[in-house]
Write a protein that holds these residues in place. Structure first.
Motif, PDB file in Angstrom:
ATOM      1  N   ARG A 172      72.926  41.880  44.433  1.00 57.01           N
ATOM      2  CA  ARG A 172      72.644  43.309  44.665  1.00 57.01           C
ATOM      3  C   ARG A 172      72.432  43.645  46.143  1.00 57.01           C
ATOM      4  O   ARG A 172      71.472  44.331  46.516  1.00 57.01           O
ATOM      5  CB  ARG A 172      71.402  43.733  43.874  1.00 57.01           C
ATOM      6  N   GLY A 173      73.301  43.145  46.973  1.00 66.06           N
ATOM      7  CA  GLY A 173      73.243  43.516  48.380  1.00 66.06           C
ATOM      8  C   GLY A 173      72.275  42.719  49.216  1.00 66.06           C
ATOM      9  O   GLY A 173      72.092  43.018  50.403  1.00 66.06           O
ATOM     10  N   ARG A 187      67.997  36.239  45.538  1.00 67.50           N
ATOM     11  CA  ARG A 187      68.013  37.683  45.805  1.00 67.50           C
ATOM     12  C   ARG A 187      66.665  38.138  46.370  1.00 67.50           C
ATOM     13  O   ARG A 187      66.603  38.958  47.294  1.00 67.50           O
ATOM     14  CB  ARG A 187      68.315  38.447  44.509  1.00 67.50           C
ATOM     15  N   SER A 231      77.343  40.411  42.808  1.00 65.12           N
ATOM     16  CA  SER A 231      76.834  41.565  42.059  1.00 65.12           C
ATOM     17  C   SER A 231      75.399  41.319  41.600  1.00 65.12           C
ATOM     18  O   SER A 231      74.580  42.240  41.589  1.00 65.12           O
ATOM     19  CB  SER A 231      77.738  41.869  40.858  1.00 65.12           C
TER      20      SER A 231
END
Length: 371
Positions: A347-348, A255, A344
């Motif tokens: 988170r993008g 992430r 998820s």
């Protein structure tokens, strides 16, 4: 760049932890020594075996007994720096010759359990000696037979001193493996896990892959899933992240340090935990939720009777097998749910994810699309 490389081997080296040997490797060494003594009259000490990945460790013998047509050898398990409950356990193997055509017959000695419930990779009533250790022992028995003029038809009885007591600290009783421990291992090597050291090694693995310009990496739960993603995508070694049980560590680091594509590949049961929202997949810290699997199966068309069976299944594998028998794609449902959970956590972040679920043999039993 420095000479540091990525991949599973580099991760282990980076942790600084000493690997050890599985109970399957110890049993193979003891069986090899015992059958050699039975045919030649002498115990090789140390005894050298060949592991599935080509390593050739030597094991010192702690027990040597030869009498009445039976030979017994014992090896003390060294789990390296892993906090393994079987570290220091004495694995004993007795071998006796059987009539021609019998093959290799496995028996559970004192301290090795017997399978009493379905859902494991062994039939009910069989000694809890897993498929890879069985094949390792068969292969080494055949080598000894060829070297010393034997038939290779033998009974192999495997025991572990105090194994029944040690097994109370494992999940064996709950899984219906009664009377002792399981003889385990897919590579013969115990990969030691220190949470902080292993998570740091995952991060370094991502760093190396990015520095090499890779756009696709894979987080794998072990050697079987690693082989699967190599076969599926032809990924180089430095693209392989040995995430073990630390799915959250991979996702959180990716992430912050995005790579174009992440494939998560692992055993069906472990990835069902990720699907249910667990980021630590270790058996001591998360469990397969059969109720959750039953709900997924309902979404895939299972009727209430089948869902009720799944909810009380002995293992995740048993739940999967029930669904396979009824045409319910539970493997795919778990893969999709695991992918969505991974997304998820990301988170993008600009990372495309797909998930592959495999069984113990490495057969793909579920997959998601890339998203």
């Amino acid at each position: 760049m420095s000479e540091a490389k990525g991949g599973r081997g580099a991760q282990l080296k980076h942790t600084g932890l000493r690997p050890g040997w599985t109970t399957g490797a110890c049993a193979t060494a003891a069986a090899t020594a015992a059958y050699t003594a039975l045919l030649s009259g002498d115990f090789p000490d140390p005894v050298t075996i060949t592991l599935p990945r080509g390593q050739t460790p030597a094991f010192a013998l702690a027990v040597e007994e030869l009498a009445d047509g039976r030979a017994t050898a014992g090896v003390v398990k060294d789990a390296g720096d892993d906090p393994d409950v079987t570290h220091g356990a004495l694995v004993r193997v007795s071998v006796r010759v059987l009539p021609a055509g019998s093959g290799v017959v496995f028996r559970a000695g004192p301290g090795v359990g017997t399978v009493t419930l379905p859902g494991l990779p062994l039939e009910v009533g069989e000694p809890a000696v897993n498929p890879v250790p069985r094949q390792m022992i068969r292969d080494h028995i055949a080598e000894v037979a060829a070297a010393h003029g034997g038939s290779g038809d033998v009974e192999v009885t495997i025991g572990v001193d105090h194994g029944e007591e040690i097994a109370r600290s494992t999940w064996n009783p709950r899984l219906g493996i009664l009377g002792g421990l399981s003889i385990l291992g897919t590579t013969g090597v115990v990969v030691p896990y220190s949470c902080s050291a292993w998570i740091d090694s995952i991060r370094r693995g991502v760093d190396v892959a990015l520095a090499a310009g890779l756009t696709h990496v894979a987080g794998c739960t072990g050697s079987t899933s690693e082989k699967t993603v190599v076969a599926e995508y032809g990924l180089p070694e430095i693209a392989l992240l040995d995430m073990g049980d630390f799915a959250g560590a991979v996702l959180k680091y990716v992430r912050r340090h995005p790579v174009d594509r992440l494939t998560v590949c692992g055993g069906f049961a472990k990835l069902s935990k990720l699907a249910a929202g667990h980021l630590d997949l270790h058996s001591g810290r998360s469990q397969v939720d059969k109720g959750y699997l039953a709900e997924l199966a309902r979404r895939g068309g299972a009727d209430e009777a089948l869902a009720a069976e799944i909810a009380v299944a002995n293992t995740g594998l048993a739940a999967l097998q029930l669904c396979q028998a009824h045409g319910v794609p539970l493997g795919d449902l778990v893969a999709v749910a695991a992918r969505d959970e991974a997304l998820s956590v990301l988170r993008g972040a600009p990372v495309a994810v797909d998930v592959i679920c495999v069984d113990r043999a490495g057969t793909v039993v579920g997959r998601s699309s890339v998203r």
